[in-house]
Design an enzyme around this catalytic site. Sequence first.
Site, PDB file in Angstrom:
ATOM      1  CG  ASP A 180      10.473  57.284  30.495  1.00  0.00           C
ATOM      2  OD1 ASP A 180       9.658  58.175  30.150  1.00  0.00           O
ATOM      3  OD2 ASP A 180      10.908  56.414  29.704  1.00  0.00           O
TER       4      ASP A 180
ATOM      5  CE  LYS B 131       5.357  62.274  27.874  1.00  0.00           C
ATOM      6  NZ  LYS B 131       6.485  61.319  27.806  1.00  0.00           N
TER       7      LYS B 131
ATOM      8  CD  GLU C 130      10.229  61.670  27.224  1.00  0.00           C
ATOM      9  OE1 GLU C 130      10.089  61.422  26.017  1.00  0.00           O
ATOM     10  OE2 GLU C 130       9.272  61.816  28.002  1.00  0.00           O
TER      11      GLU C 130
ATOM     12  CG  ASP D 224      12.676  59.464  22.690  1.00  0.00           C
ATOM     13  OD1 ASP D 224      11.898  58.492  22.582  1.00  0.00           O
ATOM     14  OD2 ASP D 224      12.815  60.100  23.753  1.00  0.00           O
TER      15      ASP D 224
END
Lengths: 171, 629
Positions: free
Chosen positions: B25, B87, B192, B214
């Site tokens: 992850d 990211k 994800e 999420d």
Amino acid sequence: MNYFELFGLIPQFSIDSTKLETNFREIQSSSHPDRFVTCTSAEKLQSMQTATFANSAYLTLKSPALRAAYLLGLQGIDAIHETNTNMPHDFLMQQMEWREAMDDAKHAKDVVALENLLAEMQTEAKQLQENLAELFDTKQNFLVATEETRKLIFIDKVCADIHKIIEHLDV
Amino acid sequence: MALLQISEPGQSTAPHQHKLAVGIDLGTTNSLVATVRSGQSTVLVDSDGHALLPSVVRYLPDGSIDVGYSAQAAQSLDPQNTIVSAKRFMGRGLKDIDVSMQPYHFVETKSASGEMLQIETRAGIKSPVEISAEILKALKVRAEKSFGLAKNSLELVGVVITVPAYFDDAQRQATKDAARLAGLNVLRLLNEPTAAAVAYGLDNGVEGTYVIYDLGGGTFDISILKLSKGVFEVLATNGDSALGGDDFDRRLFCWVLEQSKCSPLNANDTRLLLTKSREAKEWLTDHPSAQITSVLSTGELVNVTLNTKQFNELTQTLVAKTLTPTKKALRDASLSIEDINGVVMVGGATRMPQIRLAVAEFFKQTPLTNLDPDKVVALGAAIQANTLAGNKNDADLLLLDVIPLSLGLETMGGLVEKVIPRNSTLPIARAQEFTTFKDGQTAMSIHVLQGERDLVTDCRSLAKFELRSIPPMVAGAARIRVTFTVDADGLLSVSALETSTNIEASIVVKPSYGLSEEQMLAMLQSSFGAAESDKNARMLGEAKVEAQSLILAIHAALQQDSHLLIETERKAIEAQLHTLEQLNQGQDADAIHQATEALNIATEAFAAKRMDASVSRALAGKNLDSLEI
């Protein structure tokens, strides 16, 4: 192999949607690229092609309008791209009414009116689907079926537009 | 305890042996690595017992690179060289980013088309891909250590790396590039929320329609899945790839600045107060109020107190921003809230009580919070990695995911025509026909875009393709069929064919926000750093592993399905197989590579026959396992 054959279905308008879904999942279970990650590149390519074909087939057969158009395609009739706009007069009037109602509700930002319009069109679509089942599966009258299919495609298009408007208003 | 099987060094693992694969992850704030051990998905910890690795990379004055907690601790001391939340910059240009609150020296590229942004550090100019690769390398080392493998061992067969479902093609490609730089073999990029659904669904044995909400450090995803008999089918996904827990920190940070009326901050103080804001946010999860106290480098004192009510008011627009994509996803799936069997909360930011409350109110049910929101994605990724690597434990597990954003083409007047609509199940391919505009035209340019808006300027430019070597004909006579294919990683590729002459038109791909192949190679070169001999040894090792896995795959295929071949076909394959087996005992990387390629080509027809047989078997309702004996 055509889409119906892929899923072991009889090529007609009325289909067993449970069988379609079950067989789609079965085919994906045996052909999906996830099953071939450690395999040869030839097998990966094969899996990619089969899974892609199965996805397109599933998408087409699941939608009544696309399924009808596909059945016509098997008869050599192109219902989607045909430029022939020879629609019955009353349906043309109906089309204009729907479009106007859509534009009015859009400008009034009236989501409820749009939802009602959607419901009205869905009722019409249901009726068309019943007609199509008879035209394809019993009468094999592809000429009238082409007309009804194009009505259904039209309704799908307007519904998609209405959904887009609701999305814009409802944020 | 079972005895450990240890193979001779250099020898590949036997086919029946458990293949080592991990799930990663790669988060905005924290990253994790997990694996399946004895049938159980487990997060791997570092030598201090930490499961999380802060996604922070610091370039130190002595030339070394620090990743994780120690880098995080240094961020307010050395903000320009300590990169957090890289990211957010993946596959992005400068114009996509709000640079005002970033302490970094961004590098403006000269080309106007927009390249991925880069950051100037004391170690030189670094792209977000290189920074992310450092995080992946640290996790790789952690995994190798915990498996007792040597560094850069080839026994780690591969990884599944998770990406936000709402990541576009450029962001996905950047993630894959980072993995390549880190020397990892990517088995799959996995969304994800889908990973979370796998972990949740398998753990609780549930079936039905589930929503995965999420909210991570920097991204928000909503996915709706249908869970049935081991098949996880994504019905719709939506999100915001620039909304996350970080934004709550920033909201709080701005409030602190307003309250304390301090003078404009330098980079160190900005980082300091952002950190204090994050800590206050976390504190407020279990406490009624939080105090933020700090002495700035100017000597000014910041001392403010905030209660939950104030915090909720400050952040209510952010919470509301998550509900818009939620509504869209429900609409795309043609579902209403009554159809939803459960809402699974994922991502550290869903610990905030106001988020849980808003989700409960929206769905009229208590969200499911029984799995650790920080770990669930990595745990799911590990399960998928284990399945993909060919460990049969979860052979029935199948994930059917979708493309999150529509793909389209630029048409006349700067408009976008949709070619592949969002939420189409992957893999998918669509063909579009084009024709020439002028007599004798031999080239045309095609612009591929991703997004939902009608104007080219409102969508993300993915690539501009030049179709060349079109046979000269009168205008409108050429028929060029361009096929867009999106694979199971959600990545796009394009091919073109002139259908009247069957001439394949060549394609020049210019990724708008990606790295060019030359940039990639240069980075790979410098990352190997070491001597030429190391590089050669690595290449030979990789060639051997590839050859060996092909040899095993062909043996298995022959054993299972050789009846599909006629005698001459079988003999031809066996001859190629034998050649490769011989070569693979030697040291010639090029020869091994070529023989591998030849065997691949020789088995294409066999692969097609096996696929047909496999599909008919599936439809006949026979159990595949019973046929394998």
